[in-house]
Every structure is written in structure tokens, then in C-alpha cells.
Design a protein around this motif. Structure first.
Motif: not given
Length: 175
Positions: A55-63
Motif C-alpha cells: 500500500v505504501f509506495t516508500n516500500v515499493w521496489p526501485r529500479k
């Protein structure tokens, strides 16, 4: 069908296909859609929907981060990446032992939950990091390093991403 909507053929059987899980590297993040993952297909990256991401984009994967996933198709016959369910991964993983206590480990975050994060360790074991055992919440797909601090009944290794007490003393002293 590739990204230009053209039919393509591959001469090698891919390591990732429906029902089979494999690692892919995140190549693009689009906040309104999800993430795109390079899974080794010719001319096509696999999209993981934002509905399947935390839900929180701060824990989404990065490139550059890595996801453990498979392929699913929706009712319009479109292919999507589906993250591996943690229950299935735990079921197939080796069972940790008390003798592993205090070993240094590293691995990739495969699930980010309110209760903590699951890590696919480099030695094929599964680690679990409670929120009290980290100084920040790691991203899904991020490679992390820690140590084993215990074993759950199901063989999952309790893992801490915090330094050992004597290691933290040096940092505290220099501050």
C-alpha cells in the motif's frame, strides 16, 4: 506479443512462465500502474500491478531491485507478474535450526507486511524481520544484510537487520 504489439518468438524456453517462479529485475517504476520487471523475455518486460504491491509506495521496489514472481493472465488474456505467495515459499524452504543462531545472512525482501518483512536468504532459507529488528522498513526486492536471532516453529529464521550490541558501541562512541 512484445511492447510494440508485434508477435515475437524466443529460441530459449524462459525460466519464468505460468506456475513457475523466478527472479526478475525491476527496470521501471510507474506510480499510477506498478513496476516493470525484466524476466528475460525478448522485447517485453512483465508488469506487476500496483494492486499487488504494498500500500505504501516508500516500500515499493526501485529500479535494480529483484522480485520473485510468476506470470498470471487476467480475463482479457493480458500477462501480469504475480509475486510469490509467502506461504508457498515457506513450505518449500529448508527448515532453520538453532545452530544457525547469530550467523550473518543476506537476502532479498520478498514480502513487506505490517507485521514485518520476509527475506529470501541467499542460502535458500526464509528470514522474518520484526519491525523492532530494523532501523527502517526495507523495500520489497531490496537486498539486505542481517543476522539470525532465532527460529520459528515452522523453520523460518528470525532475522535482525540491526547491528550486534558490541558493533553498535563503536558507532555510539564515535558519535
Amino acid at each position: 506479443v512484445n511492447q510494440k504489439d508485434e508477435y515475437t518468438l524466443m529460441t530459449k524456453i524462459p525460466t519464468l512462465y505460468a506456475g513457475v517462479y523466478a527472479w526478475g529485475e525491476v527496470v521501471e517504476v510507474q506510480r499510477e500502474l506498478g513496476v516493470f520487471v525484466d524476466v528475460g523475455w525478448v522485447g517485453k518486460d512483465l508488469a506487476v500491478s500496483l494492486d499487488d504491491l504494498p500500500v505504501f509506495t516508500n516500500v515499493w521496489p526501485r529500479k535494480g531491485d529483484h522480485l520473485f514472481l510468476t506470470v498470471k493472465t487476467d480475463n482479457k488474456n493480458r500477462m501480469w507478474g504475480q509475486l510469490a505467495p509467502i506461504d508457498e515459499i515457506i513450505e518449500d524452504a529448508p527448515i532453520g535450526t538453532e545452530e544457525m543462531h547469530n550467523e550473518d545472512v543476506s537476502g532479498t525482501v520478498i514480502s513487506s507486511l505490517k507485521a514485518g518483512s520476509y527475506i529470501y536468504l541467499d542460502n535458500d532459507y526464509i528470514g522474518f524481520v520484526h519491525p523492532n529488528e530494523r532501523d527502517r522498513e526495507p523495500r520489497l526486492g531490496e537486498h539486505v544484510e542481517g543476522r539470525i536471532i532465532g527460529v520459528r516453529d515452522d523453520g523460518v529464521l528470525y532475522t535482525s537487520l540491526l547491528p550486534r550490541a558490541y558493533e553498535a558501541l563503536d558507532d555510539d562512541a564515535s558519535m
